[in-house]
Design a protein around this motif. Structure first.
Motif, PDB file in Angstrom:
ATOM      1  N   VAL A   1       0.871  -1.184   0.000  1.00  0.00           N
ATOM      2  CA  VAL A   1       0.000   0.000   0.000  1.00  0.00           C
ATOM      3  C   VAL A   1       0.905   1.229   0.000  1.00  0.00           C
ATOM      4  O   VAL A   1       1.145   1.854   1.026  1.00  0.00           O
ATOM      5  CB  VAL A   1      -0.942  -0.004   1.225  1.00  0.00           C
ATOM      6  N   ALA A   2       1.467   1.522  -1.176  1.00  0.00           N
ATOM      7  CA  ALA A   2       2.412   2.638  -1.296  1.00  0.00           C
ATOM      8  C   ALA A   2       2.157   3.331  -2.619  1.00  0.00           C
ATOM      9  O   ALA A   2       1.813   2.688  -3.609  1.00  0.00           O
ATOM     10  CB  ALA A   2       3.832   2.114  -1.233  1.00  0.00           C
ATOM     11  N   TYR A   3       2.343   4.631  -2.623  1.00  0.00           N
ATOM     12  CA  TYR A   3       1.948   5.425  -3.788  1.00  0.00           C
ATOM     13  C   TYR A   3       3.107   6.127  -4.479  1.00  0.00           C
ATOM     14  O   TYR A   3       2.910   6.816  -5.467  1.00  0.00           O
ATOM     15  CB  TYR A   3       0.871   6.432  -3.366  1.00  0.00           C
ATOM     16  N   THR A   4       4.334   5.955  -3.963  1.00  0.00           N
ATOM     17  CA  THR A   4       5.492   6.574  -4.627  1.00  0.00           C
ATOM     18  C   THR A   4       6.288   5.479  -5.339  1.00  0.00           C
ATOM     19  O   THR A   4       6.208   4.303  -4.975  1.00  0.00           O
ATOM     20  CB  THR A   4       6.418   7.287  -3.627  1.00  0.00           C
ATOM     21  N   GLU A   5       7.068   5.895  -6.324  1.00  0.00           N
ATOM     22  CA  GLU A   5       7.856   4.929  -7.087  1.00  0.00           C
ATOM     23  C   GLU A   5       8.879   4.225  -6.193  1.00  0.00           C
ATOM     24  O   GLU A   5       9.041   3.005  -6.256  1.00  0.00           O
ATOM     25  CB  GLU A   5       8.580   5.653  -8.238  1.00  0.00           C
ATOM     26  N   SER A   6       9.553   4.990  -5.342  1.00  0.00           N
ATOM     27  CA  SER A   6      10.604   4.397  -4.503  1.00  0.00           C
ATOM     28  C   SER A   6      10.030   3.381  -3.517  1.00  0.00           C
ATOM     29  O   SER A   6      10.596   2.304  -3.316  1.00  0.00           O
ATOM     30  CB  SER A   6      11.376   5.488  -3.748  1.00  0.00           C
ATOM     31  N   GLU A   7       8.890   3.700  -2.906  1.00  0.00           N
ATOM     32  CA  GLU A   7       8.269   2.756  -1.958  1.00  0.00           C
ATOM     33  C   GLU A   7       7.777   1.498  -2.680  1.00  0.00           C
ATOM     34  O   GLU A   7       7.887   0.382  -2.170  1.00  0.00           O
ATOM     35  CB  GLU A   7       7.083   3.411  -1.255  1.00  0.00           C
ATOM     36  N   GLY A   8       7.216   1.700  -3.887  1.00  0.00           N
ATOM     37  CA  GLY A   8       6.723   0.563  -4.667  1.00  0.00           C
ATOM     38  C   GLY A   8       7.858  -0.370  -5.065  1.00  0.00           C
ATOM     39  O   GLY A   8       7.742  -1.596  -4.980  1.00  0.00           O
ATOM     40  N   LEU A   9       8.969   0.227  -5.472  1.00  0.00           N
ATOM     41  CA  LEU A   9      10.136  -0.557  -5.870  1.00  0.00           C
ATOM     42  C   LEU A   9      10.715  -1.308  -4.668  1.00  0.00           C
ATOM     43  O   LEU A   9      11.118  -2.472  -4.775  1.00  0.00           O
ATOM     44  CB  LEU A   9      11.187   0.369  -6.486  1.00  0.00           C
ATOM     45  N   GLU A  10      10.719  -0.633  -3.541  1.00  0.00           N
ATOM     46  CA  GLU A  10      11.184  -1.264  -2.298  1.00  0.00           C
ATOM     47  C   GLU A  10      10.310  -2.481  -1.973  1.00  0.00           C
ATOM     48  O   GLU A  10      10.809  -3.551  -1.591  1.00  0.00           O
ATOM     49  CB  GLU A  10      11.098  -0.229  -1.158  1.00  0.00           C
ATOM     50  N   GLY A  11       8.997  -2.322  -2.170  1.00  0.00           N
ATOM     51  CA  GLY A  11       8.059  -3.425  -1.926  1.00  0.00           C
ATOM     52  C   GLY A  11       8.317  -4.590  -2.859  1.00  0.00           C
ATOM     53  O   GLY A  11       8.276  -5.759  -2.442  1.00  0.00           O
ATOM     54  N   ALA A  12       8.590  -4.290  -4.132  1.00  0.00           N
ATOM     55  CA  ALA A  12       8.879  -5.346  -5.115  1.00  0.00           C
ATOM     56  C   ALA A  12      10.158  -6.095  -4.720  1.00  0.00           C
ATOM     57  O   ALA A  12      10.223  -7.324  -4.809  1.00  0.00           O
ATOM     58  CB  ALA A  12       9.020  -4.746  -6.508  1.00  0.00           C
ATOM     59  N   LYS A  13      11.151  -5.356  -4.258  1.00  0.00           N
ATOM     60  CA  LYS A  13      12.420  -5.986  -3.848  1.00  0.00           C
ATOM     61  C   LYS A  13      12.190  -6.891  -2.633  1.00  0.00           C
ATOM     62  O   LYS A  13      12.749  -7.984  -2.551  1.00  0.00           O
ATOM     63  CB  LYS A  13      13.469  -4.911  -3.533  1.00  0.00           C
ATOM     64  N   THR A  14      11.358  -6.434  -1.728  1.00  0.00           N
ATOM     65  CA  THR A  14      11.023  -7.250  -0.551  1.00  0.00           C
ATOM     66  C   THR A  14      10.320  -8.536  -0.979  1.00  0.00           C
ATOM     67  O   THR A  14      10.641  -9.623  -0.495  1.00  0.00           O
ATOM     68  CB  THR A  14      10.119  -6.457   0.419  1.00  0.00           C
ATOM     69  N   HIS A  38       7.642  -2.522 -12.750  1.00  0.00           N
ATOM     70  CA  HIS A  38       7.277  -3.588 -13.679  1.00  0.00           C
ATOM     71  C   HIS A  38       8.521  -4.282 -14.240  1.00  0.00           C
ATOM     72  O   HIS A  38       8.576  -5.522 -14.315  1.00  0.00           O
ATOM     73  CB  HIS A  38       6.421  -3.010 -14.815  1.00  0.00           C
ATOM     74  N   GLU A  39       9.510  -3.501 -14.596  1.00  0.00           N
ATOM     75  CA  GLU A  39      10.761  -4.066 -15.132  1.00  0.00           C
ATOM     76  C   GLU A  39      11.429  -4.973 -14.097  1.00  0.00           C
ATOM     77  O   GLU A  39      11.909  -6.060 -14.420  1.00  0.00           O
ATOM     78  CB  GLU A  39      11.736  -2.946 -15.545  1.00  0.00           C
ATOM     79  N   TYR A  40      11.459  -4.501 -12.863  1.00  0.00           N
ATOM     80  CA  TYR A  40      12.072  -5.292 -11.785  1.00  0.00           C
ATOM     81  C   TYR A  40      11.328  -6.617 -11.613  1.00  0.00           C
ATOM     82  O   TYR A  40      11.941  -7.680 -11.465  1.00  0.00           O
ATOM     83  CB  TYR A  40      12.070  -4.494 -10.474  1.00  0.00           C
ATOM     84  N   CYS A  41      10.002  -6.566 -11.635  1.00  0.00           N
ATOM     85  CA  CYS A  41       9.187  -7.784 -11.497  1.00  0.00           C
ATOM     86  C   CYS A  41       9.467  -8.755 -12.639  1.00  0.00           C
ATOM     87  O   CYS A  41       9.613  -9.955 -12.425  1.00  0.00           O
ATOM     88  CB  CYS A  41       7.697  -7.438 -11.453  1.00  0.00           C
ATOM     89  N   LYS A  42       9.563  -8.212 -13.867  1.00  0.00           N
ATOM     90  CA  LYS A  42       9.839  -9.062 -15.031  1.00  0.00           C
ATOM     91  C   LYS A  42      11.205  -9.741 -14.907  1.00  0.00           C
ATOM     92  O   LYS A  42      11.345 -10.927 -15.178  1.00  0.00           O
ATOM     93  CB  LYS A  42       9.784  -8.244 -16.330  1.00  0.00           C
ATOM     94  N   GLN A  43      12.188  -8.969 -14.467  1.00  0.00           N
ATOM     95  CA  GLN A  43      13.553  -9.505 -14.328  1.00  0.00           C
ATOM     96  C   GLN A  43      13.609 -10.659 -13.323  1.00  0.00           C
ATOM     97  O   GLN A  43      14.433 -11.552 -13.437  1.00  0.00           O
ATOM     98  CB  GLN A  43      14.514  -8.402 -13.862  1.00  0.00           C
ATOM     99  N   LYS A  63       1.468  -3.524 -21.708  1.00  0.00           N
ATOM    100  CA  LYS A  63       2.877  -3.542 -21.289  1.00  0.00           C
ATOM    101  C   LYS A  63       3.260  -4.898 -20.682  1.00  0.00           C
ATOM    102  O   LYS A  63       4.425  -5.160 -20.418  1.00  0.00           O
ATOM    103  CB  LYS A  63       3.143  -2.437 -20.263  1.00  0.00           C
ATOM    104  N   GLY A  64       2.244  -5.730 -20.406  1.00  0.00           N
ATOM    105  CA  GLY A  64       2.535  -7.093 -19.950  1.00  0.00           C
ATOM    106  C   GLY A  64       2.356  -7.390 -18.476  1.00  0.00           C
ATOM    107  O   GLY A  64       2.885  -8.387 -17.980  1.00  0.00           O
ATOM    108  N   VAL A  65       1.607  -6.538 -17.724  1.00  0.00           N
ATOM    109  CA  VAL A  65       1.388  -6.885 -16.315  1.00  0.00           C
ATOM    110  C   VAL A  65       0.527  -8.146 -16.229  1.00  0.00           C
ATOM    111  O   VAL A  65      -0.201  -8.484 -17.161  1.00  0.00           O
ATOM    112  CB  VAL A  65       0.732  -5.745 -15.498  1.00  0.00           C
ATOM    113  N   TYR A  66       0.595  -8.815 -15.089  1.00  0.00           N
ATOM    114  CA  TYR A  66      -0.131 -10.072 -14.897  1.00  0.00           C
ATOM    115  C   TYR A  66      -1.625  -9.836 -14.665  1.00  0.00           C
ATOM    116  O   TYR A  66      -2.469 -10.541 -15.208  1.00  0.00           O
ATOM    117  CB  TYR A  66       0.475 -10.825 -13.699  1.00  0.00           C
ATOM    118  N   GLY A  67      -1.945  -8.854 -13.824  1.00  0.00           N
ATOM    119  CA  GLY A  67      -3.347  -8.595 -13.483  1.00  0.00           C
ATOM    120  C   GLY A  67      -3.463  -7.318 -12.673  1.00  0.00           C
ATOM    121  O   GLY A  67      -2.551  -6.485 -12.680  1.00  0.00           O
ATOM    122  N   PHE A  68      -4.570  -7.189 -11.917  1.00  0.00           N
ATOM    123  CA  PHE A  68      -4.853  -5.926 -11.222  1.00  0.00           C
ATOM    124  C   PHE A  68      -5.396  -6.126  -9.817  1.00  0.00           C
ATOM    125  O   PHE A  68      -6.124  -7.077  -9.538  1.00  0.00           O
ATOM    126  CB  PHE A  68      -5.844  -5.088 -12.044  1.00  0.00           C
TER     127      PHE A  68
END
Length: 222
Positions: free
Chosen positions: A66-79, A98-103, A139-144
């Motif tokens: 539940v984050a609305y900034t790019e940096s927080e979202g990316l941090e969440g993806a890394k976690t 999205h790129e990080y998730c794909k990688q 762009k290729g996301v899985y879902g919503f």
């Protein structure tokens, strides 16, 4: 008719409960196969051990950020990647996330619409959200991750139209806290839906957390 999957969220008021590990330990034999929690306030090591425990029992795992900034979202993806989680839900869509998730072969289900606060509030037009989703699908996301019942407008209309018009897995997340809403979920037929706070608040049949999970799973099948 396909049955929407229940994602049991070990969360209350959009935060992971302190005893999430013990809760899963106690109720992991219930009928739900999908389990998850939020990115706050557990430490990464606590999240890692809980996800590992869930995987041991064959559960599909979700981290909702539940984050609305790019940096927080990316941090969440890394976690999510560090914890070996199956699906990242939430965050506002950013190319970098999205790129990080794909990688890292992490399935990504971002929010759509204009979201603020915690617990979240969803604003925006239904048409706008459907269009936004289609852009991300290209762009290729899985879902919503659709915060349907947090919508300031007509939630039922949003849920039904979005699920019908967006050809991808949709999870209805947040504030499903009554059998009336379960009936609406059945009608809309999302891929999945979350329940967290309502189980802690004993909103469904059963004297404890696990009995309620089974009640909801059974209700959705009949």
């Amino acid at each position: 008719m396909t049955t929407s999957e229940l994602i049991v969220m070990l969360t209350h008021n959009d935060l992971t409960v302190a005893n999430a590990f013990e809760m899963f330990e106690q109720y992991n034999h219930s009928k739900a196969n999908f389990w998850g929690f939020k990115e706050k306030p557990l430490s990464t090591s606590e999240m890692k051990s809980l996800f590992s425990y869930m995987k041991k029992y064959g559960k599909t795992t979700f981290l909702e950020v539940v984050a609305y900034t790019e940096s927080e979202g990316l941090e969440g993806a890394k976690t999510a990647v560090e914890c070996g989680c199956d699906i990242l839900m939430g965050t506002i869509y950013f190319e970098s996330i999205h790129e990080y998730c794909k990688q890292h072969q992490l399935k990504y289900m971002p929010f759509v619409g204009e979201i603020s606060k915690r617990p979240s509030i969803l604003e925006g037009s239904i048409e706008g959200m459907i269009q936004e989703a289609k852009t991300y699908l290209d762009k290729g996301v899985y879902g919503f991750d659709l915060l349907g019942y947090r919508y300031v407008g007509d939630a039922v209309a949003l849920n039904e139209r979005f699920i019908q018009e967006v050809q991808a897995p949709v999870c209805l997340a947040g504030s499903i806290d009554s059998y009336q809403r379960l009936d609406e979920v059945k009608k809309a037929q999302p891929w999945a839906f979350t329940i967290g706070s309502a189980f802690f608040d004993l909103k469904f049949s059963g004297s404890d957390f696990g009995e309620q999970i089974n009640s909801v799973c059974d209700y959705m099948k009949h």
